[in-house]
Scaffold this motif. Structure first.
Motif, PDB file in Angstrom:
ATOM      1  N   ALA A  85     -22.091   6.714 -14.858  1.00  0.00           N
ATOM      2  CA  ALA A  85     -22.783   7.184 -13.590  1.00  0.00           C
ATOM      3  C   ALA A  85     -22.038   7.544 -12.581  1.00  0.00           C
ATOM      4  CB  ALA A  85     -23.434   5.706 -13.025  1.00  0.00           C
ATOM      5  N   PRO A  86     -22.344   8.447 -11.701  1.00  0.00           N
ATOM      6  CA  PRO A  86     -21.646   9.205 -10.554  1.00  0.00           C
ATOM      7  C   PRO A  86     -21.433   8.114  -9.536  1.00  0.00           C
ATOM      8  CG  PRO A  86     -23.892   9.925 -10.360  1.00  0.00           C
ATOM      9  CD  PRO A  86     -23.791   9.200 -11.713  1.00  0.00           C
ATOM     10  N   ARG A  87     -20.109   8.367  -8.711  1.00  0.00           N
ATOM     11  CA  ARG A  87     -19.942   7.389  -7.745  1.00  0.00           C
ATOM     12  C   ARG A  87     -19.812   8.308  -6.378  1.00  0.00           C
ATOM     13  NH1 ARG A  87     -14.758   4.199 -10.379  1.00  0.00           N
ATOM     14  NH2 ARG A  87     -15.385   3.454 -12.412  1.00  0.00           N
ATOM     15  N   ALA A  88     -19.355   7.777  -5.342  1.00  0.00           N
ATOM     16  CA  ALA A  88     -19.365   8.531  -4.182  1.00  0.00           C
ATOM     17  C   ALA A  88     -18.619   9.611  -4.356  1.00  0.00           C
ATOM     18  CB  ALA A  88     -18.998   7.447  -2.913  1.00  0.00           C
ATOM     19  N   THR A  89     -19.236  10.823  -3.915  1.00  0.00           N
ATOM     20  CA  THR A  89     -18.435  12.033  -3.776  1.00  0.00           C
ATOM     21  C   THR A  89     -17.611  12.282  -2.855  1.00  0.00           C
ATOM     22  OG1 THR A  89     -20.374  12.888  -5.130  1.00  0.00           O
ATOM     23  CG2 THR A  89     -18.737  14.507  -4.221  1.00  0.00           C
ATOM     24  N   ALA A  90     -16.273  12.438  -2.841  1.00  0.00           N
ATOM     25  CA  ALA A  90     -15.358  13.117  -2.178  1.00  0.00           C
ATOM     26  C   ALA A  90     -15.947  14.617  -1.541  1.00  0.00           C
ATOM     27  CB  ALA A  90     -13.885  13.230  -2.579  1.00  0.00           C
ATOM     28  N   SER A  91     -15.821  14.753  -0.327  1.00  0.00           N
ATOM     29  CA  SER A  91     -16.087  16.048   0.272  1.00  0.00           C
ATOM     30  C   SER A  91     -15.280  17.058  -0.202  1.00  0.00           C
ATOM     31  CB  SER A  91     -16.056  16.041   1.593  1.00  0.00           C
ATOM     32  OG  SER A  91     -17.187  15.094   2.557  1.00  0.00           O
ATOM     33  N   PRO A  92     -15.853  18.227  -1.093  1.00  0.00           N
ATOM     34  CA  PRO A  92     -14.713  19.148  -1.549  1.00  0.00           C
ATOM     35  C   PRO A  92     -14.595  20.026  -0.520  1.00  0.00           C
ATOM     36  CG  PRO A  92     -17.280  19.582  -2.292  1.00  0.00           C
ATOM     37  CD  PRO A  92     -17.269  18.309  -1.450  1.00  0.00           C
ATOM     38  N   ARG A 212     -19.406  16.663  -8.598  1.00  0.00           N
ATOM     39  CA  ARG A 212     -19.627  15.196  -8.134  1.00  0.00           C
ATOM     40  C   ARG A 212     -18.399  14.340  -8.859  1.00  0.00           C
ATOM     41  NH1 ARG A 212     -24.564  13.232 -12.407  1.00  0.00           N
ATOM     42  NH2 ARG A 212     -23.108  13.054 -14.245  1.00  0.00           N
ATOM     43  N   LYS A 213     -18.267  13.240  -8.235  1.00  0.00           N
ATOM     44  CA  LYS A 213     -17.339  12.323  -8.381  1.00  0.00           C
ATOM     45  C   LYS A 213     -17.611  11.519  -9.702  1.00  0.00           C
ATOM     46  CE  LYS A 213     -13.816   9.391  -7.458  1.00  0.00           C
ATOM     47  NZ  LYS A 213     -12.238   9.886  -7.636  1.00  0.00           N
ATOM     48  N   GLN A 214     -16.806  11.250 -10.687  1.00  0.00           N
ATOM     49  CA  GLN A 214     -17.018  10.561 -11.866  1.00  0.00           C
ATOM     50  C   GLN A 214     -15.685  10.038 -12.501  1.00  0.00           C
ATOM     51  OE1 GLN A 214     -17.725  12.742 -15.594  1.00  0.00           O
ATOM     52  NE2 GLN A 214     -19.768  11.898 -15.643  1.00  0.00           N
ATOM     53  N   GLY A 215     -15.569   8.600 -12.305  1.00  0.00           N
ATOM     54  CA  GLY A 215     -14.665   7.798 -12.736  1.00  0.00           C
ATOM     55  C   GLY A 215     -13.433   8.183 -11.733  1.00  0.00           C
ATOM     56  N   VAL A 216     -12.298   8.616 -12.448  1.00  0.00           N
ATOM     57  CA  VAL A 216     -10.877   8.790 -11.337  1.00  0.00           C
ATOM     58  C   VAL A 216     -10.950  10.461 -11.263  1.00  0.00           C
ATOM     59  CG1 VAL A 216      -9.761   7.058 -12.566  1.00  0.00           C
ATOM     60  CG2 VAL A 216      -9.831   9.163 -13.768  1.00  0.00           C
ATOM     61  N   GLY A 217     -11.992  11.111 -11.607  1.00  0.00           N
ATOM     62  CA  GLY A 217     -12.128  12.539 -11.549  1.00  0.00           C
ATOM     63  C   GLY A 217     -13.355  13.119 -10.960  1.00  0.00           C
ATOM     64  N   HIS A 218     -13.597  14.392 -11.336  1.00  0.00           N
ATOM     65  CA  HIS A 218     -14.928  14.908 -10.785  1.00  0.00           C
ATOM     66  C   HIS A 218     -15.533  15.756 -12.028  1.00  0.00           C
ATOM     67  CE1 HIS A 218     -12.971  14.055  -7.272  1.00  0.00           C
ATOM     68  NE2 HIS A 218     -13.998  14.231  -6.442  1.00  0.00           N
ATOM     69  N   SER A 219     -16.809  15.857 -12.213  1.00  0.00           N
ATOM     70  CA  SER A 219     -17.477  16.615 -13.094  1.00  0.00           C
ATOM     71  C   SER A 219     -17.944  17.625 -12.318  1.00  0.00           C
ATOM     72  CB  SER A 219     -18.625  15.509 -13.656  1.00  0.00           C
ATOM     73  OG  SER A 219     -19.503  16.466 -14.391  1.00  0.00           O
ATOM     74  N   VAL A 220     -17.650  18.816 -12.981  1.00  0.00           N
ATOM     75  CA  VAL A 220     -17.818  20.113 -12.340  1.00  0.00           C
ATOM     76  C   VAL A 220     -18.856  20.825 -13.389  1.00  0.00           C
ATOM     77  CG1 VAL A 220     -17.203  22.472 -11.718  1.00  0.00           C
ATOM     78  CG2 VAL A 220     -15.553  20.339 -11.168  1.00  0.00           C
ATOM     79  N   HIS A 221     -20.072  21.396 -12.688  1.00  0.00           N
ATOM     80  CA  HIS A 221     -21.028  22.167 -13.740  1.00  0.00           C
ATOM     81  C   HIS A 221     -20.785  23.594 -13.212  1.00  0.00           C
ATOM     82  CE1 HIS A 221     -23.425  19.047 -15.559  1.00  0.00           C
ATOM     83  NE2 HIS A 221     -22.818  18.291 -14.525  1.00  0.00           N
ATOM     84  N   GLY A 222     -20.945  24.559 -14.260  1.00  0.00           N
ATOM     85  CA  GLY A 222     -20.359  26.024 -13.664  1.00  0.00           C
ATOM     86  C   GLY A 222     -21.488  27.133 -14.455  1.00  0.00           C
ATOM     87  N   ARG A 223     -21.615  28.118 -13.808  1.00  0.00           N
ATOM     88  CA  ARG A 223     -22.679  29.026 -14.357  1.00  0.00           C
ATOM     89  C   ARG A 223     -21.874  30.162 -14.742  1.00  0.00           C
ATOM     90  NH1 ARG A 223     -24.770  33.860 -12.023  1.00  0.00           N
ATOM     91  NH2 ARG A 223     -24.027  33.146 -10.009  1.00  0.00           N
TER      92      ARG A 223
END
Length: 242
Positions: A85-92, A212-223
Motif C-alpha cells: 500500500a502507498p504511504r504519504a508521498t514526499a513532494s518530488p 508515489r511513496k512505497q516503503g523505503v523508496g518510490h514506485s515510478v510509472h513511466g510511458r
C-alpha cells in the motif's frame, strides 16, 4: 570498515526470499554490468559494501543468522513488495522543461536536433539514446499507473540515467508492457521527466507519468517513448509490430 547498518538485501537490490542464484546474479550485475567494481570506474567504498553484503547472503549459515536478526528489529523487509500500500508521498522536485517528443526533430532525452524521418533503430548522435518511437497502438497506454496492455512481471536491477546527471543511478524494474513500465527507485522523480532506462535486454526513453511513496523508496510509472531491443529480447518483451 565500520559495521554495515543498511539492510544487506537492499544493498544488493534483491528480495529477502531471493534464492542463492539470484543473489549471486545481482551481485555480479552490480559489480560488472553496472560498473561498481573499482577497476571499472566504481568507488572502493561501494564495492566493499557490495562484497560484504554478498559474503553474508551467499553463506547459508550467516544468512540465516542475519535473517533472524532482521526479525528482531523493526526495520522490516529489504524492499517493498510490488503490491504494498502507498504511504504519504514526499513532494518530488519540480519537473524540468518538456523536451522534444520522439520523431519531432529533437531527442527527448537531451534535446539534440535530428532529422524528422529516422531509420529503424536510430540513435541520438549526441547522447546515443534510442530515437525510434513505438509503433502506433489502438490502446491508451500508460497513464498514472493504469496500463491497458498486458504487463510482464520483471524483477531486475537496471541502469537509470537523468539528463542533468553524469553518472547513472541504479533502480529496479518491476514490470514492463508494450507501452510502459514500473520502476522502484530510492528518491522521487517528477512527473514529466524523461529518463533513459538501460538493461542487457533493452534501451528505452521513458516519460514519468506517476510517482508515489512505497516503503523505503518510490514506485515510478513511466510511458515508453522509444525502445531499442537487444536481438535476443525481440519477441519476448514486445509483439511482432514493435
Amino acid at each position: 570498515m565500520s559495521r554495515e547498518r543498511r539492510n544487506l538485501y537492499r544493498i544488493l537490490h534483491v528480495q529477502p526470499e531471493a534464492p542463492p542464484e539470484v543473489i549471486k546474479a545481482a551481485w555480479r550485475a552490480l559489480m560488472s554490468t553496472l560498473r561498481a567494481h573499482p577497476d571499472l570506474g566504481g568507488d572502493t567504498e561501494t564495492a566493499a559494501r557490495l562484497n560484504a553484503a554478498y559474503e553474508v547472503l551467499s553463506d547459508p549459515a550467516r544468512r540465516a543468522a542475519y535473517d533472524r536478526s532482521l526479525r528482531r528489529t523493526p526495520r522490516g523487509p529489504a524492499a517493498p513488495p510490488a503490491d504494498s500500500a502507498p504511504r504519504a508521498t514526499a513532494s518530488p522536485p519540480p519537473a524540468p522543461p518538456p523536451r522534444a517528443a520522439a520523431g519531432s526533430g529533437g531527442c527527448p532525452f537531451c534535446g539534440h536536433p535530428h532529422a524528422p524521418t529516422l531509420p529503424r533503430d536510430a540513435r541520438c548522435s549526441a547522447c546515443d539514446s534510442p530515437l525510434t518511437p513505438l509503433p502506433a497502438r489502438p490502446r491508451r497506454g500508460e497513464a498514472a499507473g493504469r496500463r491497458h496492455d498486458e504487463r510482464f512481471a520483471r524483477d531486475a536491477v537496471v541502469e537509470l540515467r537523468l539528463p542533468a546527471e553524469r553518472l547513472p543511478r541504479r533502480a529496479r524494474l518491476r514490470d514492463l508492457s508494450f507501452t510502459g513500465l514500473q520502476l522502484w527507485v530510492e528518491t522521487p522523480l517528477a512527473v514529466g521527466r524523461v529518463l533513459r532506462v538501460t538493461t542487457p535486454q533493452f534501451d528505452a526513453l521513458v516519460s514519468v507519468v506517476g510517482c508515489r511513496k512505497q516503503g523505503v523508496g518510490h514506485s515510478v510509472h513511466g510511458r515508453l517513448l522509444t525502445l531499442s531491443l537487444a536481438p535476443a529480447a525481440k519477441g519476448v518483451y514486445v509483439d511482432a509490430q514493435a
